[in-house]
Design an enzyme around this catalytic site. Structure first.
Site, PDB file in Angstrom:
ATOM      1  N   VAL A  22       0.848  -1.197   0.000  1.00 10.19           N
ATOM      2  CA  VAL A  22       0.000   0.000   0.000  1.00 10.19           C
ATOM      3  C   VAL A  22       0.881   1.244   0.000  1.00 10.19           C
ATOM      4  O   VAL A  22       1.918   1.283   0.660  1.00 10.19           O
ATOM      5  CB  VAL A  22      -0.887   0.023   1.269  1.00 10.19           C
ATOM      6  CG1 VAL A  22      -1.814   1.218   1.260  1.00 10.19           C
ATOM      7  CG2 VAL A  22      -1.670  -1.252   1.414  1.00 10.19           C
ATOM      8  N   CYS A  23       0.432   2.256  -0.726  1.00 12.54           N
ATOM      9  CA  CYS A  23       1.056   3.583  -0.663  1.00 12.54           C
ATOM     10  C   CYS A  23      -0.064   4.611  -0.746  1.00 12.54           C
ATOM     11  O   CYS A  23      -1.229   4.271  -0.581  1.00 12.54           O
ATOM     12  CB  CYS A  23       2.079   3.761  -1.781  1.00 12.54           C
ATOM     13  SG  CYS A  23       1.367   3.882  -3.416  1.00 12.54           S
ATOM     14  N   ALA A  24       0.256   5.859  -1.009  1.00 14.98           N
ATOM     15  CA  ALA A  24      -0.769   6.899  -1.039  1.00 14.98           C
ATOM     16  C   ALA A  24      -1.657   6.814  -2.278  1.00 14.98           C
ATOM     17  O   ALA A  24      -2.870   6.959  -2.186  1.00 14.98           O
ATOM     18  CB  ALA A  24      -0.116   8.276  -0.950  1.00 14.98           C
TER      19      ALA A  24
END
Length: 172
Positions: free
Chosen positions: A94-96
């Site tokens: 997950v990232c932004a």
């Protein structure tokens, strides 16, 4: 102008190829869809997937998936194998916005993680409010309702992070 292009065709060709090379990762990322929030919830619940957030520690502290480990993108290659040693279990990155997590997925695959996945769209508000994910969580008993009030989420119940800071003294 036309004579310049004709006289310097090699220079123009190098500029065009360089520009395409700069945008190639973006074009490749657009074609690959990661996991939807619903698919991620199902994978977390059914297969006990590992969750790794590749954002910086500052970004991670603003909100994150419940149970996620924070391994920043710049140290991912050296730290992922140490933090998670079960390479057969699903791994959700997950990232932004989903761009860094797609790069992280490639790194995880290179490190031998057999089921590395990127969360499509990343940790964004539009995905946090997904109706399908809410329904899946409601069935699992992880989404709570206030009696006669609007839906509210207990702070540690929503696996897609914090929509707001829950104050136990007030109802939302």
């Amino acid at each position: 102008m036309v004579s310049f292009l004709i006289d310097n065709w090699m220079l123009v060709l190098v500029a065009v190829i360089s520009g395409l090379a700069l945008f190639l990762p973006t074009f490749q990322a657009m074609g690959k869809a990661g996991l939807s929030p619903t698919q991620a919830v199902l994978m977390i619940n059914r297969e006990r997937a590992h969750i790794v957030d590749v954002r910086s520690s500052e970004e991670f502290s603003t909100g994150h998936l419940i149970g996620a480990k924070n391994i920043a993108m710049d140290v991912l290659e050296s730290s992922l194998g140490k933090a998670i040693n079960d390479k057969k279990r699903p791994l959700i990155l997950v990232c932004a916005s989903g761009v860094r997590s797609q790069r992280a997925q490639k790194i995880a695959t290179k490190l031998g993680f057999e089921q590395a996945h990127s969360l499509s769209g990343g940790f964004s508000a539009s995905y946090l409010q997904s109706n399908a994910a809410r329904k899946a969580l409601r069935r699992k008993g992880r989404l709570h309702h206030g009696a006669g009030h609007r839906t509210w989420l207990a702070q540690n119940q929503w696996p897609f992070g914090q929509l707001h800071k829950a104050d136990p003294r007030t109802r939302h």
